[in-house]
Design a protein around this motif. Structure first.
Motif, PDB file in Angstrom:
ATOM      1  N   TRP A  12       0.814  -1.225   0.000  1.00 26.41           N
ATOM      2  CA  TRP A  12       0.000   0.000   0.000  1.00 26.41           C
ATOM      3  C   TRP A  12       0.841   1.265   0.000  1.00 26.41           C
ATOM      4  O   TRP A  12       0.297   2.375   0.060  1.00 26.41           O
ATOM      5  CB  TRP A  12      -0.992  -0.018   1.182  1.00 26.41           C
ATOM      6  N   LYS A  13       2.155   1.113   0.004  1.00 23.30           N
ATOM      7  CA  LYS A  13       3.076   2.262  -0.070  1.00 23.30           C
ATOM      8  C   LYS A  13       2.644   3.364   0.896  1.00 23.30           C
ATOM      9  O   LYS A  13       2.105   3.072   1.960  1.00 23.30           O
ATOM     10  CB  LYS A  13       3.148   2.783  -1.512  1.00 23.30           C
ATOM     11  N   MET A  14       2.860   4.656   0.540  1.00 22.48           N
ATOM     12  CA  MET A  14       2.483   5.739   1.458  1.00 22.48           C
ATOM     13  C   MET A  14       1.096   6.258   1.072  1.00 22.48           C
ATOM     14  O   MET A  14       0.929   7.425   0.710  1.00 22.48           O
ATOM     15  CB  MET A  14       3.522   6.871   1.434  1.00 22.48           C
ATOM     16  N   TYR A 168      10.537 -10.415  -7.847  1.00 25.11           N
ATOM     17  CA  TYR A 168      11.224  -9.822  -8.997  1.00 25.11           C
ATOM     18  C   TYR A 168      10.374  -8.666  -9.490  1.00 25.11           C
ATOM     19  O   TYR A 168       9.245  -8.860  -9.940  1.00 25.11           O
ATOM     20  CB  TYR A 168      11.410 -10.861 -10.116  1.00 25.11           C
ATOM     21  N   GLU A 169      10.934  -7.448  -9.355  1.00 27.48           N
ATOM     22  CA  GLU A 169      10.183  -6.260  -9.746  1.00 27.48           C
ATOM     23  C   GLU A 169      11.050  -5.404 -10.667  1.00 27.48           C
ATOM     24  O   GLU A 169      11.860  -4.585 -10.178  1.00 27.48           O
ATOM     25  CB  GLU A 169       9.810  -5.447  -8.512  1.00 27.48           C
ATOM     26  N   PRO A 170      10.910  -5.580 -11.977  1.00 22.23           N
ATOM     27  CA  PRO A 170      11.682  -4.716 -12.879  1.00 22.23           C
ATOM     28  C   PRO A 170      11.260  -3.260 -12.642  1.00 22.23           C
ATOM     29  O   PRO A 170      10.064  -2.953 -12.666  1.00 22.23           O
ATOM     30  CB  PRO A 170      11.287  -5.199 -14.279  1.00 22.23           C
ATOM     31  N   ILE A 174       7.306  -0.747 -12.509  1.00 20.44           N
ATOM     32  CA  ILE A 174       6.614  -0.398 -11.260  1.00 20.44           C
ATOM     33  C   ILE A 174       5.880   0.926 -11.401  1.00 20.44           C
ATOM     34  O   ILE A 174       6.495   1.961 -11.676  1.00 20.44           O
ATOM     35  CB  ILE A 174       7.597  -0.329 -10.076  1.00 20.44           C
ATOM     36  N   GLY A 175       4.575   0.860 -11.266  1.00 22.50           N
ATOM     37  CA  GLY A 175       3.755   2.073 -11.293  1.00 22.50           C
ATOM     38  C   GLY A 175       3.706   2.761 -12.642  1.00 22.50           C
ATOM     39  O   GLY A 175       3.246   3.888 -12.755  1.00 22.50           O
ATOM     40  N   THR A 176       4.196   2.097 -13.677  1.00 21.20           N
ATOM     41  CA  THR A 176       4.281   2.744 -14.989  1.00 21.20           C
ATOM     42  C   THR A 176       3.193   2.263 -15.934  1.00 21.20           C
ATOM     43  O   THR A 176       3.016   2.838 -17.010  1.00 21.20           O
ATOM     44  CB  THR A 176       5.633   2.415 -15.655  1.00 21.20           C
ATOM     45  N   GLY A 214       5.071  -5.398 -10.745  1.00 20.96           N
ATOM     46  CA  GLY A 214       5.239  -4.362 -11.771  1.00 20.96           C
ATOM     47  C   GLY A 214       3.983  -4.252 -12.588  1.00 20.96           C
ATOM     48  O   GLY A 214       3.776  -5.022 -13.526  1.00 20.96           O
ATOM     49  N   SER A 215       3.073  -3.321 -12.169  1.00 21.26           N
ATOM     50  CA  SER A 215       1.828  -3.080 -12.902  1.00 21.26           C
ATOM     51  C   SER A 215       0.974  -4.341 -13.081  1.00 21.26           C
ATOM     52  O   SER A 215       0.376  -4.545 -14.139  1.00 21.26           O
ATOM     53  CB  SER A 215       2.124  -2.411 -14.248  1.00 21.26           C
ATOM     54  N   VAL A 216       0.936  -5.158 -12.034  1.00 18.59           N
ATOM     55  CA  VAL A 216       0.014  -6.313 -12.069  1.00 18.59           C
ATOM     56  C   VAL A 216      -1.414  -5.790 -11.875  1.00 18.59           C
ATOM     57  O   VAL A 216      -1.671  -4.928 -11.028  1.00 18.59           O
ATOM     58  CB  VAL A 216       0.361  -7.337 -10.957  1.00 18.59           C
TER      59      VAL A 216
HETATM   60  C1  PEP Z   1       5.181  -2.297  -6.079  1.00 17.55           C
HETATM   61  O1  PEP Z   1       5.037  -1.280  -5.431  1.00 17.55           O
HETATM   62  O2  PEP Z   1       5.852  -3.206  -5.594  1.00 17.55           O
HETATM   63  C2  PEP Z   1       4.560  -2.409  -7.391  1.00 17.55           C
HETATM   64  C3  PEP Z   1       4.799  -3.464  -8.106  1.00 17.55           C
HETATM   65  O3  PEP Z   1       3.739  -1.355  -7.793  1.00 17.55           O
HETATM   66  P1  PEP Z   1       2.709  -1.363  -9.037  1.00 17.55           P
HETATM   67  O4  PEP Z   1       1.917  -2.639  -8.948  1.00 17.55           O
HETATM   68  O5  PEP Z   1       1.879  -0.145  -8.854  1.00 17.55           O
HETATM   69  O6  PEP Z   1       3.534  -1.339 -10.301  1.00 17.55           O
END
Ligand code: PEP
Length: 253
Positions: A12-14, A168-170, A174-176, A214-216
């Protein structure tokens, strides 16, 4: 299909005040049932952990933190320790997220200290690794993953690592809104599993869960989960709403 139990984890980040986090956790608990083949975890902000933990009691949703420090206590203003997370109800902790590495000076060495600390306190670490867009363009993906795994897991044995989960998070995904293709995800996951095999043996490599992040979203989770080495997902944006997160949790196998 492997017999590794999937984990769908929400970061949930910030985002969300205590009241918002409690409401969203309640909504999520109402939408999900225990499932034999998958686990669920959410990682709200520190301030909401204790209250969200009350909401999750008796539900299939586990609680995680987004980071922690490696000392148990002391003059470390602004930091939070493993015993504190456990007392707030956490079973998991995300370590080495790329946003921590990028904005808060996290290095492979600090990540390693935190992973060692997590094991010392029986917290399950979700250890994040991944390459930047530039590193991928320069064909450095495998060498970066190798370095992150080797340094992040130094001073640890295969016995220590039994509960480790890798994400594994390229960074470029992420968030793109740019998800790795299923082939790119599978290739990286297979490579990470081969690194674990080489360093710690095949038994651990075969049992270790490797999540993709990554943008799942609800509309790409099925194809990602169909990959033989993808054992779950770490979800940011799409975990913030119980509707979309529960749809990811209920992916089709
Ligand atoms: C993350 O914060 O680990 C992430 C993968 O974010 P998002 O799903 O928004 O790309």
């Amino acid at each position: 299909m492997s017999d590794r139990k999937a984990l769908i984890a929400g970061n949930w980040k910030m985002y969300k005040t205590c009241a918002e986090a409690v409401d969203e956790a309640k909504a999520l608990v109402d939408l999900v049932q225990p499932m034999d083949d998958r686990e669920i975890m959410i990682a709200p902000t520190y301030t909401a952990l204790a209250q969200v933990s009350e909401v999750l009691k008796g539900s299939p949703v586990a609680l995680g933190a987004q980071n922690m420090f490696w000392e148990n206590e002391g003059a470390f203003t602004g930091e939070i320790s493993a015993p504190m997370l456990i007392s707030a109800g956490c079973s998991h902790v995300i370590i080495g997220h790329s946003e921590r590495r990028q904005y808060f000076g996290e290095t492979d060495d600090t990540v390693n200290k935190k992973i060692v600390t997590a094991f010392n306190h029986d917290l399950i670490p979700v250890f994040c690794i991944g390459e930047s867009e530039q590193e991928r363009d320069l064909n450095q993906t495998f060498s970066i993953l190798d370095k992150q795994v080797t340094k992040g897991l130094s001073n640890l044995s295969s016995k220590d690592l039994e509960t480790l989960i890798i994400a594994y998070e390229p960074i470029w995904a992420i968030g793109t809104g740019k998800t790795a293709t299923t082939e790119q995800a599978q290739e990286a996951h297979r490579f990470i599993r081969s690194l674990i095999d080489k360093a710690f043996g095949s038994e651990l490599a075969q049992s270790m869960r490797i999540l993709y992040g990554g943008s799942v979203k609800p509309d790409n989770i099925d194809e990602l989960m169909a990959m033989p080495d993808v054992d779950g997902a770490l979800v940011g944006g799409a975990s913030l709403k119980a509707d979309s997160f529960s749809n990811i949790i209920k992916y089709n196998r």
